[in-house]
Design a protein around this motif. Structure first.
Motif, short mmCIF file in Angstrom:
data_model
loop_
_atom_site.label_atom_id
_atom_site.label_comp_id
_atom_site.label_asym_id
_atom_site.label_seq_id
_atom_site.Cartn_x
_atom_site.Cartn_y
_atom_site.Cartn_z
N LEU A 199 54.48 98.79 67.23
CA LEU A 199 55.56 98.53 68.18
C LEU A 199 56.86 98.27 67.43
O LEU A 199 57.95 98.55 67.92
N PHE A 200 56.72 97.69 66.22
CA PHE A 200 57.86 97.40 65.35
C PHE A 200 57.49 97.84 63.95
O PHE A 200 56.38 97.60 63.49
N ARG A 201 58.42 98.50 63.28
CA ARG A 201 58.17 98.91 61.90
C ARG A 201 58.98 98.03 60.97
O ARG A 201 60.15 97.76 61.22
N LEU A 202 58.33 97.57 59.92
CA LEU A 202 59.00 96.79 58.90
C LEU A 202 60.03 97.66 58.21
O LEU A 202 59.72 98.76 57.75
N ARG A 203 61.25 97.18 58.13
CA ARG A 203 62.31 97.94 57.48
C ARG A 203 62.65 97.34 56.12
O ARG A 203 62.96 98.06 55.18
N ALA A 204 62.59 95.99 56.04
CA ALA A 204 62.89 95.32 54.77
C ALA A 204 62.34 93.91 54.80
O ALA A 204 62.23 93.30 55.86
N ALA A 205 62.00 93.41 53.62
CA ALA A 205 61.56 92.02 53.46
C ALA A 205 61.99 91.56 52.08
O ALA A 205 61.85 92.30 51.12
N SER A 206 62.52 90.36 52.00
CA SER A 206 62.95 89.86 50.70
C SER A 206 62.39 88.46 50.46
O SER A 206 62.03 87.75 51.40
N LEU A 207 62.33 88.09 49.20
CA LEU A 207 61.83 86.76 48.84
C LEU A 207 62.68 85.64 49.42
O LEU A 207 62.23 84.51 49.54
N SER A 208 63.90 85.95 49.80
CA SER A 208 64.77 84.93 50.38
C SER A 208 64.37 84.57 51.81
O SER A 208 64.86 83.60 52.36
N GLY A 209 63.46 85.36 52.41
CA GLY A 209 63.01 85.08 53.76
C GLY A 209 63.68 85.95 54.81
O GLY A 209 63.45 85.79 56.00
N LEU A 210 64.46 86.91 54.39
CA LEU A 210 65.10 87.83 55.32
C LEU A 210 64.16 89.01 55.57
O LEU A 210 63.77 89.71 54.62
N VAL A 211 63.78 89.21 56.84
CA VAL A 211 62.85 90.28 57.20
C VAL A 211 63.46 91.07 58.35
O VAL A 211 63.94 90.49 59.33
N THR A 212 63.44 92.40 58.23
CA THR A 212 64.05 93.26 59.23
C THR A 212 63.03 94.23 59.78
O THR A 212 62.23 94.80 59.03
N PHE A 213 63.07 94.43 61.10
CA PHE A 213 62.18 95.35 61.80
C PHE A 213 63.01 96.31 62.64
O PHE A 213 64.14 96.00 63.02
N ILE A 214 62.42 97.46 62.95
CA ILE A 214 63.01 98.42 63.88
C ILE A 214 62.08 98.53 65.08
O ILE A 214 60.88 98.77 64.92
N CYS A 215 62.64 98.35 66.27
CA CYS A 215 61.87 98.48 67.50
C CYS A 215 61.59 99.95 67.74
O CYS A 215 62.51 100.77 67.74
N GLN A 216 60.35 100.30 67.94
CA GLN A 216 59.97 101.69 68.13
C GLN A 216 60.31 102.20 69.53
O GLN A 216 60.31 103.39 69.77
N LYS A 217 60.62 101.29 70.45
CA LYS A 217 60.95 101.69 71.82
C LYS A 217 62.43 102.05 71.96
O LYS A 217 62.77 103.07 72.53
N CYS A 218 63.32 101.19 71.41
CA CYS A 218 64.76 101.42 71.61
C CYS A 218 65.54 101.56 70.30
O CYS A 218 66.74 101.72 70.31
N ASN A 219 64.86 101.48 69.15
CA ASN A 219 65.47 101.59 67.81
C ASN A 219 66.40 100.44 67.46
O ASN A 219 67.18 100.55 66.51
N ALA A 220 66.33 99.33 68.20
CA ALA A 220 67.15 98.17 67.85
C ALA A 220 66.63 97.58 66.54
O ALA A 220 65.48 97.75 66.17
N ARG A 221 67.52 96.88 65.86
CA ARG A 221 67.16 96.22 64.60
C ARG A 221 66.94 94.75 64.88
O ARG A 221 67.82 94.08 65.44
N ILE A 222 65.80 94.23 64.50
CA ILE A 222 65.47 92.82 64.68
C ILE A 222 65.47 92.18 63.30
O ILE A 222 64.76 92.64 62.40
N ILE A 223 66.27 91.14 63.14
CA ILE A 223 66.39 90.45 61.86
C ILE A 223 65.84 89.04 62.03
O ILE A 223 66.27 88.30 62.91
N LYS A 224 64.88 88.70 61.18
CA LYS A 224 64.32 87.35 61.18
C LYS A 224 64.76 86.67 59.89
O LYS A 224 64.47 87.16 58.80
N LYS A 225 65.47 85.55 60.06
CA LYS A 225 65.96 84.78 58.92
C LYS A 225 65.13 83.51 58.82
O LYS A 225 65.23 82.63 59.66
#
Length: 147
Positions: free
Chosen positions: A91-117
């Motif tokens: 449903l969401f594809r991992l786009r990036a993850a860093s040791l700092s705790g920043l993780v980014t996903f792409i929604c497969q339904k609408c292509n929005a970018r979800i950023i988790k800090k």
């Protein structure tokens, strides 16, 4: 197109490294690059593999006082999952993850970018809707009159 629209770049031995094409020449060059090299096609985020190794590094060095979270929710279309890594199909594809705790996903339904800090005591989540066109305020501009 004249030579003034292209700046060639060479290393110290004179080997060609590339070229810079100014904004005026770009509209003429972009379709040629798309045709000849398959660039700029709208293949979507699934064209690149997920950087799972980066996610594994984050988990390996996890030092936050809370357990790793796997839930992801799209603030744009409302799609959500409790564990993005177990979804099949994703449903969401991992786009990036860093040791700092920043993780980014792409929604497969609408292509929005979800950023988790991931911060020490909290997780902040942002959703950025997909934009088909580049924001003109974020485009690089070069002074081509300076020689």
């Amino acid at each position: 197109m004249s030579q003034e629209h292209v700046i060639e770049i060479f290393d110290k031995e004179g080997n060609s490294l590339g070229a810079i094409i100014d904004a005026e020449a770009w509209p003429a060059i972009k379709p040629i690059l798309a045709r000849e090299f398959g660039l700029f096609s709208k293949q979507g985020p699934e064209a690149k593999p997920e950087p799972m190794q980066d996610w594994e590094y984050l988990l390996q060095y996890w030092d936050f006082p809370y357990p790793p979270d796997y839930d992801v929710a799209c603030g744009h279309c409302g799609q959500q999952t409790e564990n993005w890594s177990k979804d099949d199909p994703r449903l969401f594809r991992l786009r990036a993850a860093s040791l700092s705790g920043l993780v980014t996903f792409i929604c497969q339904k609408c292509n929005a970018r979800i950023i988790k800090k991931h911060f020490k005591n909290e997780i902040l989540t942002e959703t950025h809707p997909y934009l088909d066109d580049k924001d003109a305020l974020k485009e690089a501009r070069y002074n081509t009159s300076a020689k």
